[in-house]
Design an enzyme around this catalytic site. Sequence first.
Site, PDB file in Angstrom:
ATOM      1  N   GLU A 207       0.892  -1.279  -0.041  1.00 45.07           N
ATOM      2  CA  GLU A 207       0.085   0.015  -0.125  1.00 45.07           C
ATOM      3  C   GLU A 207       0.764   1.415   0.172  1.00 45.07           C
ATOM      4  O   GLU A 207       0.436   2.485  -0.435  1.00 45.07           O
ATOM      5  CB  GLU A 207      -0.894   0.097   1.257  1.00 45.07           C
ATOM      6  CG  GLU A 207      -2.241  -1.160   1.170  1.00 45.07           C
ATOM      7  CD  GLU A 207      -1.976  -2.269   1.423  1.00 45.07           C
ATOM      8  OE1 GLU A 207      -0.710  -2.832   1.930  1.00 45.07           O
ATOM      9  OE2 GLU A 207      -2.919  -3.213   1.729  1.00 45.07           O
TER      10      GLU A 207
ATOM     11  N   PHE B 123     -11.811  -7.905  13.656  1.00 47.53           N
ATOM     12  CA  PHE B 123     -10.876  -8.424  12.924  1.00 47.53           C
ATOM     13  C   PHE B 123     -10.805  -7.160  11.624  1.00 47.53           C
ATOM     14  O   PHE B 123     -11.519  -6.537  10.959  1.00 47.53           O
ATOM     15  CB  PHE B 123     -11.413  -9.809  11.780  1.00 47.53           C
ATOM     16  CG  PHE B 123     -10.248  -9.985  11.137  1.00 47.53           C
ATOM     17  CD1 PHE B 123      -8.902 -10.389  11.364  1.00 47.53           C
ATOM     18  CD2 PHE B 123     -10.574 -10.175   9.522  1.00 47.53           C
ATOM     19  CE1 PHE B 123      -7.998 -10.978  10.537  1.00 47.53           C
ATOM     20  CE2 PHE B 123      -9.479 -10.366   8.820  1.00 47.53           C
ATOM     21  CZ  PHE B 123      -8.111 -10.783   9.108  1.00 47.53           C
ATOM     22  N   GLN B 124      -9.492  -7.009  11.765  1.00 54.96           N
ATOM     23  CA  GLN B 124      -8.895  -5.708  10.896  1.00 54.96           C
ATOM     24  C   GLN B 124      -9.664  -4.502  11.047  1.00 54.96           C
ATOM     25  O   GLN B 124      -9.611  -3.745   9.907  1.00 54.96           O
ATOM     26  CB  GLN B 124      -9.010  -6.172   9.175  1.00 54.96           C
ATOM     27  CG  GLN B 124      -8.025  -7.230   9.074  1.00 54.96           C
ATOM     28  CD  GLN B 124      -7.864  -7.611   7.499  1.00 54.96           C
ATOM     29  OE1 GLN B 124      -8.731  -7.661   6.679  1.00 54.96           O
ATOM     30  NE2 GLN B 124      -6.643  -8.127   7.168  1.00 54.96           N
TER      31      GLN B 124
ATOM     32  N   LYS C 157     -17.902  -1.400   5.855  1.00 56.87           N
ATOM     33  CA  LYS C 157     -18.109  -2.359   4.746  1.00 56.87           C
ATOM     34  C   LYS C 157     -19.689  -2.421   4.376  1.00 56.87           C
ATOM     35  O   LYS C 157     -20.455  -2.592   3.337  1.00 56.87           O
ATOM     36  CB  LYS C 157     -17.739  -3.708   5.182  1.00 56.87           C
ATOM     37  CG  LYS C 157     -17.822  -4.766   4.218  1.00 56.87           C
ATOM     38  CD  LYS C 157     -17.196  -6.028   4.371  1.00 56.87           C
ATOM     39  CE  LYS C 157     -17.162  -6.946   3.299  1.00 56.87           C
ATOM     40  NZ  LYS C 157     -16.556  -8.141   3.587  1.00 56.87           N
TER      41      LYS C 157
ATOM     42  N   MET D 184      23.720   9.971   3.569  1.00 52.15           N
ATOM     43  CA  MET D 184      23.236  11.347   4.338  1.00 52.15           C
ATOM     44  C   MET D 184      23.605  10.998   5.731  1.00 52.15           C
ATOM     45  O   MET D 184      24.159  11.900   6.377  1.00 52.15           O
ATOM     46  CB  MET D 184      21.709  11.727   4.080  1.00 52.15           C
ATOM     47  CG  MET D 184      21.812  13.022   4.717  1.00 52.15           C
ATOM     48  SD  MET D 184      22.660  14.250   3.785  1.00 52.15           S
ATOM     49  CE  MET D 184      21.842  14.993   2.481  1.00 52.15           C
TER      50      MET D 184
HETATM   51  C1  TPP Z   1      12.056   6.147   6.030  1.00 48.96           C
HETATM   52  C2  TPP Z   1      13.250   6.652   6.453  1.00 48.96           C
HETATM   53  N1  TPP Z   1      13.961   6.106   7.277  1.00 48.96           N
HETATM   54  C3  TPP Z   1      15.094   6.832   7.824  1.00 48.96           C
HETATM   55  C4  TPP Z   1      15.433   8.019   7.224  1.00 48.96           C
HETATM   56  C5  TPP Z   1      16.716   8.760   7.541  1.00 48.96           C
HETATM   57  N2  TPP Z   1      17.452   8.844   6.305  1.00 48.96           N
HETATM   58  C6  TPP Z   1      17.750  10.013   5.767  1.00 48.96           C
HETATM   59  S1  TPP Z   1      18.783   9.852   4.601  1.00 48.96           S
HETATM   60  C7  TPP Z   1      19.144   8.364   5.002  1.00 48.96           C
HETATM   61  C8  TPP Z   1      20.094   7.617   4.041  1.00 48.96           C
HETATM   62  C9  TPP Z   1      19.609   7.325   2.914  1.00 48.96           C
HETATM   63  O1  TPP Z   1      20.482   6.301   2.321  1.00 48.96           O
HETATM   64  P1  TPP Z   1      20.320   6.127   0.756  1.00 48.96           P
HETATM   65  O2  TPP Z   1      19.065   5.685   0.324  1.00 48.96           O
HETATM   66  O3  TPP Z   1      21.474   4.892   0.341  1.00 48.96           O
HETATM   67  O4  TPP Z   1      20.656   7.330   0.027  1.00 48.96           O
HETATM   68  P2  TPP Z   1      22.032   8.119   0.112  1.00 48.96           P
HETATM   69  O5  TPP Z   1      22.058   9.097   1.246  1.00 48.96           O
HETATM   70  O6  TPP Z   1      23.083   7.156   0.401  1.00 48.96           O
HETATM   71  O7  TPP Z   1      22.211   8.914  -1.316  1.00 48.96           O
HETATM   72  C10 TPP Z   1      18.479   7.946   6.193  1.00 48.96           C
HETATM   73  C11 TPP Z   1      18.540   6.455   6.711  1.00 48.96           C
HETATM   74  C12 TPP Z   1      14.492   8.462   6.258  1.00 48.96           C
HETATM   75  N3  TPP Z   1      14.732   9.567   5.844  1.00 48.96           N
HETATM   76  N4  TPP Z   1      13.442   7.823   5.888  1.00 48.96           N
END
Ligand code: TPP
Lengths: 571, 173
Positions: free
Chosen positions: A62, A124-125, A174, A483
């Site tokens: 989803e 349920f659900q 529903k 990041m």
């Molecule tokens: C759902 C979610 N979980 C954690 C984060 C925290 N977060 C921000 S950037 C990042 C790293 C992302 O890694 P990647 O997808 O490999 O991209 P890169 O920065 O290496 O280009 C994380 C863990 C987030 N923004 N969203």
Amino acid sequence: MKAQASAEQETATKTGADLLVEALIGQGVETLFGYPGGAVLPIYDAIYRAEGSFDHILPRHEQGAIHAAEGYARVSGKAGVVIGTSGPGATNLVTGIADAMMDSIPLVIFTGQVAKGVIGTDAFQESDIMGITTPITKHNYQVQEIEDLPRIVNEAFHIATTGRPGPVVVDIPKDISSTVYAKEVKSDFHLPGYQPTVKPNPLQVSKLHDALVEAKKPVVLAGSGVIHAGASEELKTFVQNYQLPVTTTLLGLGSYPGTCDLSLGMAGMHGTYSANTALYECDLLINIGSRFDDRLTGNLKHFAPNATIAHIDIDPAEIGKNIPTHIPIVSDAKAALEALNAKTVKGLHHKGWMDAISQNKIDYPLWHDQPDELIVPQWLMQKVYEYTGGEAVVTTDVGQHQMWAAQYYQFDRPNRWVTSGGLGTMGYGFPAAIGAQLADMNSTCVAVVGDGGFQMTLQELSVLQERRLPVKILIVNNQALGMVRQWQEKFYSERYSESIIDVQPDFVKLAESYQVPGYKIETQEELLEVLPKVLGDDQPAVIDCRVLQKENVYPMIAPGKGLHEMIGVKR
Amino acid sequence: MKRIVTATVHNRSGVLNRVTGLLAKRQFNIESISVGRTETEGVSKMTFVVEVEDDRKLEQLTKQLNKQIDVLKVSDITDKAIVARELAMVKVISNPQIRSEIQGIIEPFRASIIDVSKESVTVQVTGKSDKVDALIDLLRPYGIKELARTGLTAFTRGHQPQVAEFKSYSLLK
Ligand SMILES: Cc1ncc(C[n+]2csc(CCOP(=O)(O)OP(=O)(O)O)c2C)c(N)n1
Ligand SMILES: [Mg+2]
């Protein structure tokens, strides 16, 4: 003929689900993103019986459905429509709803609910999706009476797409969707508590005009409000008339042509030196449809400290929320700009400022390393830009690659840039690209994703397999949560806690198992060979592009710092 | 500063949740909320007593409330000429001997005794919040077993004096 048809309508027996389908057709909905389940069986049955009325996209989760709907909404400018079942189906949508709320994306989300008689019994659900989504929706409804359904659907679309857009949830028990109803239903509505102000106050417009003529250091900050209002042409005229430098927010990219001389590029945490310096030094800041997010402003104490602040926004609550405002203009961006464009402009006073800004653009451009063979992500983004002629729809995930895409891909048109700004949702980029591509089948659609984020929603490769949608997935693979790693390098003494990930699937084989062509690229030479070919064909693709792991996004404003305290401005 | 804000709302399920949730999410400090129907069918009125830091925070509060689809009108009536009332019920420990003493205390407040048992009396008082506070303070030495307050409800007077400042009429300083 007509009378006969309406007489038929009155007597034909329909289920609540049929009324829903009719209302959706009435709203001009063509594409649905949804996933079936017990509580929406009647709705799916009605969709089945209305064969040919909709293109229904079945994601594999989803979350994929709702991000696809967001991408669709961003590119088409229409509401994205989502269907999910009760309980887990609905809760799987929550991230996307919150994302759409933060970024003002028009969505109408239909969730199934257990029958009215058992609501509140932990059936349920059953989940309290009204309670769960109240803080993350512009509005939400639970349908109580079948005859209210068509009106509620129409209200939901109206609320989602007008004023400041946003997500609206309609929860349908529903028994309501399955009950047969033979009487005529009314679908017109009146919402006395919802009357967005769309026309600007002329006095305020004149005040802004006077300030513009007086200003010695004016700058425009354009946000996605310009894009939602479809006001890019008006913005161009405005900027031309008053000769203003323009910077945009992350979500505002494309609201003003990035390649124009007057464009300073993106401002904020990873914005350009010229943009942030202009915001810091200006004496008049004209914010059009942005909400002064903290990633843009940096430390509020140092944000435009000497400026008169003018703020045009359709949401009055955004004006004065973060930054005290001297010239508030509650209005649709287009209407406000039209009013300003009707003024005669003569005798501007900021030639010196424009010269200084142009010099900053020349003296402090974006920079990056350039190794001989290996790929740096900044160079990669430039190549994507070149090979698509700046015409692609680009979606991104969240992380370093997102910032590089924002910095190096120059958008000259609105509705081509699809990214998760406010919520910063990893896993957004690829499903959003599915919706974006569906909204514009004639454009190349590139999903720039991280190796981390792609793995959060890659199950949607099934949709590419099934639909042969030519989405190009470009994995900027630094084998790291880049990041996070960058922040750990800069602010946590290089303690790389859980951010270096050297165990990965074979992305090429993974793609191929979905019958999507996969490519692994490790050198510049390979990239120059593969990328133009892949971007030029009509097939989907997964490109696993290995990039240097330790590259950082610069320039940067460290957390808590001001616009004038950028680091990494020069090599 | 303390403010009295009223909101008329569509009386739909979920509206109370939406309004209180929004106040909590934006970290507004709510002292009391009262809700009830109005003269108009389907419309309810909420009265909030809130503690806000400054005018900007207050402006945010009214704007955020106004933004809700089911909120019809929001007014900060603190500086208007208003009538404001709160009802409190106080169950005070008392034996027959001190019951008359309590009667004497509550009389100037035009409060009344609405329930009597062997060990306690329940006093009902209506008025502005400071009056209610004052009576509760006087009853406290006897031992309060139970206390319930409705929170303030208020609206503007029929006649608004044409003066800029209504501070002297203001209920809350
Ligand atoms: C759902 C979610 N979980 C954690 C984060 C925290 N977060 C921000 S950037 C990042 C790293 C992302 O890694 P990647 O997808 O490999 O991209 P890169 O920065 O290496 O280009 C994380 C863990 C987030 N923004 N969203
Ligand atoms: Mg990565």
